[in-house]
Structures are given as structure tokens and as C-alpha cells.
Design a protein around this motif. Structure first.
Motif, PDB file in Angstrom:
ATOM      1  N   ASN A 111      12.182  13.456 -15.772  1.00 21.85           N
ATOM      2  CA  ASN A 111      13.166  12.807 -14.894  1.00 21.85           C
ATOM      3  C   ASN A 111      12.690  12.784 -13.449  1.00 21.85           C
ATOM      4  N   ALA A 112      11.417  12.592 -13.279  1.00 24.31           N
ATOM      5  CA  ALA A 112      10.848  12.569 -11.935  1.00 24.31           C
ATOM      6  C   ALA A 112       9.877  11.391 -11.859  1.00 24.31           C
ATOM      7  N   ALA A 113      10.411  10.225 -12.140  1.00 23.67           N
ATOM      8  CA  ALA A 113       9.552   9.042 -12.188  1.00 23.67           C
ATOM      9  C   ALA A 113       8.869   8.786 -10.851  1.00 23.67           C
ATOM     10  N   VAL A 114       7.595   8.505 -10.913  1.00 22.77           N
ATOM     11  CA  VAL A 114       6.826   8.149  -9.716  1.00 22.77           C
ATOM     12  C   VAL A 114       6.174   6.789  -9.961  1.00 22.77           C
ATOM     13  N   THR A 115       5.775   6.163  -8.881  1.00 18.36           N
ATOM     14  CA  THR A 115       5.089   4.888  -8.989  1.00 18.36           C
ATOM     15  C   THR A 115       3.594   5.092  -8.778  1.00 18.36           C
ATOM     16  N   PRO A 116       2.791   4.756  -9.777  1.00 13.19           N
ATOM     17  CA  PRO A 116       1.343   4.832  -9.582  1.00 13.19           C
ATOM     18  C   PRO A 116       0.837   3.605  -8.840  1.00 13.19           C
ATOM     19  N   ILE A 117      -0.064   3.844  -7.906  1.00 13.47           N
ATOM     20  CA  ILE A 117      -0.590   2.745  -7.090  1.00 13.47           C
ATOM     21  C   ILE A 117      -2.112   2.807  -7.064  1.00 13.47           C
ATOM     22  N   LEU A 118      -2.701   1.657  -7.240  1.00 11.92           N
ATOM     23  CA  LEU A 118      -4.150   1.522  -7.088  1.00 11.92           C
ATOM     24  C   LEU A 118      -4.417   0.559  -5.940  1.00 11.92           C
ATOM     25  N   ILE A 119      -5.094   1.046  -4.906  1.00 14.45           N
ATOM     26  CA  ILE A 119      -5.544   0.155  -3.834  1.00 14.45           C
ATOM     27  C   ILE A 119      -7.017  -0.144  -4.083  1.00 14.45           C
ATOM     28  N   THR A 120      -7.319  -1.401  -4.167  1.00 18.59           N
ATOM     29  CA  THR A 120      -8.676  -1.768  -4.552  1.00 18.59           C
ATOM     30  C   THR A 120      -9.685  -1.536  -3.432  1.00 18.59           C
ATOM     31  N   VAL A 121     -10.882  -1.194  -3.846  1.00 16.94           N
ATOM     32  CA  VAL A 121     -12.008  -1.169  -2.908  1.00 16.94           C
ATOM     33  C   VAL A 121     -12.942  -2.350  -3.191  1.00 16.94           C
ATOM     34  N   ASP A 122     -12.474  -3.234  -4.072  1.00 15.74           N
ATOM     35  CA  ASP A 122     -13.287  -4.381  -4.485  1.00 15.74           C
ATOM     36  C   ASP A 122     -12.447  -5.657  -4.434  1.00 15.74           C
ATOM     37  N   PRO A 123     -12.013  -6.055  -3.233  1.00 16.63           N
ATOM     38  CA  PRO A 123     -11.073  -7.185  -3.146  1.00 16.63           C
ATOM     39  C   PRO A 123     -11.663  -8.518  -3.596  1.00 16.63           C
ATOM     40  N   LYS A 124     -12.966  -8.619  -3.613  1.00 20.39           N
ATOM     41  CA  LYS A 124     -13.550  -9.888  -4.058  1.00 20.39           C
ATOM     42  C   LYS A 124     -13.207 -10.157  -5.516  1.00 20.39           C
ATOM     43  N   ARG A 125     -13.235  -9.106  -6.327  1.00 22.60           N
ATOM     44  CA  ARG A 125     -12.912  -9.289  -7.742  1.00 22.60           C
ATOM     45  C   ARG A 125     -11.471  -8.924  -8.050  1.00 22.60           C
ATOM     46  N   ASP A 126     -10.931  -7.940  -7.326  1.00 26.11           N
ATOM     47  CA  ASP A 126      -9.544  -7.536  -7.572  1.00 26.11           C
ATOM     48  C   ASP A 126      -8.602  -8.407  -6.743  1.00 26.11           C
ATOM     49  N   THR A 127      -8.415  -9.610  -7.195  1.00 26.06           N
ATOM     50  CA  THR A 127      -7.452 -10.511  -6.562  1.00 26.06           C
ATOM     51  C   THR A 127      -6.082 -10.283  -7.197  1.00 26.06           C
ATOM     52  N   VAL A 128      -5.086 -10.954  -6.676  1.00 25.85           N
ATOM     53  CA  VAL A 128      -3.748 -10.860  -7.275  1.00 25.85           C
ATOM     54  C   VAL A 128      -3.816 -11.237  -8.746  1.00 25.85           C
TER      55      VAL A 128
END
Lengths: 157, 219
Positions: free
Chosen positions: B111-128
């Protein structure tokens, strides 16, 4: 799994990754300590992917440890008593600039003076100064050869 | 997976003294009947040294995998577990992200839900568009963040995150090195603590629950 993890370990190459931390104010700083121990590759040491943890120290694992540190795996200082201090930062190093410090002392037995913090059950140290460096003294390759085996080139027969 | 975790945990206990044996090896964290983590079971370690170095932190202004702007404040008021990496990473990301995902599931059960977040270090390939396809493979709730080089640089600076392009792999493309700590952020984006990638998912969940429980008590 092992092969994959070896690949994971060895693929992590390149630059020294900083701690991502900045010092707290002096009034709330941790405790000054001086510890002597070996700079270790914490991933291979703790994960067990290389088997015996002794095989992940010293000369046998030096090449792999360099790759891991370069790729962002945090290094630690393992004392003779087996206690490990995760290194958060080396003083004077800008984490946004590249540094050769860890690459130069990986696997060495050092005496480090710095600020010790206990956090969530884990020992951390911000190294203020390396007051002594005995170099690599644990000749683990005599017992383990290279760990992993492909981490060091073999001599041509 | 559990064999691997048990191995990691065993060495952690021997070397770092992290946690109690039973808590790490034998069981998932206990679930409170209440709708929040039980503060009597999950508390911030009282032996923590005051003044632990903090990341500078700060806000970021990025775009999530659905194309929505996202800053460091959680829109749904949850704690957040943040990692910097990239979708194509076959190195530390392929270790840390599954551990992160497992910790998120454990916390959900507490009962302690958290939101996992990944911030990319490869924006050329990690687009929306590409993140939209890749993040669900890691965890259904994972928020993938990308953005302009300028905005991503601000996020890297906020967490003193280093990244560097290394080489072009013939099969996998660009390979980067990057920092590997996992950061626990409060709902307001404030830094709470960090985890080295060697920490097991169970311990990440237990420790995170302690910070969440404290926040609930304080509020």
C-alpha cells in the motif's frame, strides 16, 4: 544468466561516473574517519555473478573492475575486516567532469580519510584525501587467473 | 530471480549489514491492512548519520512517453523512484531497471505505491514514440521522460548525473556510460535517499516504505 551478466559488467565502459551528490553543509556533516582497504567493484563483489567474492578483488578482477567503474558501477572501499564503504565522491572532483582518479586506484589498497555517513544501513564515504596507496597487493590471479576469464588477453603460445 | 536476489542479499548482509536476514531472504515486505505502509514496521533507519550529502535536486521540464509535459512534482502525489538510463542499454540498465520494477511491485503490495521514472540519456533514440513502446516492457507504470538536449542537461545537472557516449555497437547502436544510482523522490520532487544498484528490490522497497511512512506520519 552468467554470460549475460558478464556482458553487462563488461559492456559498461568508458567514463568515470560521479556520485551525483554534493556535500551537505559543514554543520550537519558526518564523522571524519580514516579507513584502509581495497577499492572494489561493488557490483561484481556483491552480486555473486563471479562466484567467490575474493575472486572479484585484486589482480584477478582488476581489468573487469576498471570496466565496471568506468561504466558507472559505484566503487567501494573494503576494509581488512570485510566492511565495505560505498564511495560517494572523491573530494575536488567535479562530477560533471571526467576523472581518472578511480581508474588509477581501482583494486589498490588505500588509506582514505573522509566523511563517513551511515544511510539506510549502508556505509558511505566522501573521500577527502587518499593519504596512502600501497598499490595492488592482493595477487588473486595466482588462485583465480582472470575473472572473468575473457577480461584479460591471453599470451600467445 | 529469487535465487539471484538471495545471493545478492546474502552478500549484502555479510558485507554491509543491510537489513535483517529474514526480511531480506525469506519474505516479501509485510502488507498493512491499512491503506498505507505500517510505520511501526517500516521506518527510516534511526542510525542514519545526519547531514547525508544531498543531491542538488531541482525541477526538470521534460516530456513523458505519452507526450505530456512532466516536471519533478508527481501529478498524482506519489513518491517516485528515478533512474537515468536508456531503452537500448544492455549494461547497467538491464540490471537496475528490473530491480526497480520489482521494488515498485513490492511497494504496491505494501500500500505504498510509487511511480517509477526513467529519464533517458539517449534522447536521439528515446523519443516520445519509442519510449511509448519500450517503457511498458519494463514496468506498466514506468514513466519514460525525454526532451530537448537543453532540458535534459538541466535534469542531469540537478542530479549531477554524468553520461558519455562511448561507441557505436554494430548491433545495438550507440552505447553510453551513465550514473547508476536510483533516487527516491518525494511527491514534491524532493530528494529522500538513494540506492546503489547493488541493493536488492526487497531492501529498496522496505527502505522506501520507511520514508513514505514517515511522510504520512508528518502530514
Amino acid at each position: 544468466m552468467l554470460t549475460k551478466l558478464f556482458q553487462i559488467t563488461l559492456l559498461a565502459t568508458g567514463t568515470l561516473i560521479g556520485s551525483g551528490l554534493t556535500p551537505a553543509s559543514a554543520s550537519t556533516a558526518g564523522k571524519v574517519v580514516e579507513i584502509k582497504g581495497e577499492i572494489i567493484d561493488t557490483w561484481c563483489y556483491f552480486s555473486g555473478v563471479m562466484g567467490d567474492s575474493d575472486a572479484t578483488r585484486g589482480t584477478a578482477h582488476h581489468t573487469c573492475a576498471l570496466w565496471c567503474a568506468a561504466g558507472g558501477i559505484p566503487v567501494g572501499v573494503r576494509t581488512e575486516e570485510g566492511e565495505v564503504y560505498m564511495v560517494l565522491k572523491f573530494k575536488g572532483e567535479d562530477p560533471l567532469e571526467q576523472s581518472d582518479t578511480i581508474m588509477e586506484i581501482q583494486s589498490d589498497i588505500i588509506t582514505a580519510r573522509g566523511m563517513h555517513y551511515l544511510r539506510d544501513g549502508v556505509n558511505y564515504i566522501v573521500v577527502e584525501d587518499v593519504v596512502a596507496n600501497d598499490g595492488i597487493t592482493y595477487l588473486s590471479h595466482e588462485d583465480y587467473d582472470s575473472v572473468p576469464p575473457f577480461s584479460a588477453p591471453k599470451k600467445k603460445k | 530471480m529469487w535465487t539471484k536476489q538471495a545471493g545478492i542479499a546474502a552478500v549484502l548482509i555479510a558485507g554491509l549489514g543491510v537489513g535483517a536476514l529474514a526480511a531480506v531472504l525469506n519474505a516479501k515486505p509485510e502488507v498493512s491492512a491499512d491503506s498505507r505502509p505500517d510505520s511501526s514496521k517500516f521506518a527510516i533507519d534511526s542510525s542514519n548519520t545526519p547531514g547525508f550529502p544531498k543531491i542538488k535536486g531541482g525541477d526538470f521540464d521534460l516530456v513523458d512517453h505519452n507526450g505530456n509535459r512532466r516536471n519533478s512534482v508527481s501529478p498524482d502525489g506519489k513518491f517516485q523512484l528515478l533512474f537515468f538510463g536508456y531503452s537500448n542499454c544492455k549494461a547497467i540498465c538491464s540490471l537496475a531497471l528490473p530491480n526497480l520494477a520489482e521494488a515498485v511491485d513490492l511497494l504496491e503490495g505494501m500500500n505504498a505505491a510509487v511511480t517509477p521514472i526513467l529519464i533517458t540519456v539517449d534522447p536521439k533514440r528515446d523519443t516520445v514514440e519509442t519510449l511509448n513502446k519500450s517503457v511498458a516492457d519494463i514496468h506498466p507504470n514506468l514513466v519514460g521522460l525525454t526532451g530537448s538536449e537543453e532540458n535534459l542537461d538541466e535534469a542531469y545537472k540537478a542530479f549531477n548525473l554524468e553520461k558519455k557516449f562511448l561507441f557505436e555497437h554494430v548491433d545495438e547502436g550507440a552505447v553510453y556510460s551513465h550514473g547508476s544510482f536510483i533516487y527516491l523522490l518525494g511527491p514534491d520532487g524532493s530528494f529522500k535517499t538513494l540506492f546503489a544498484p547493488v541493493i536488492s528490490p526487497v531492501r529498496i522497497a522496505e527502505i522506501s516504505a520507511g520514508y513514505i511512512a514517515e511522510e504520512i506520519v508528518q502530514n
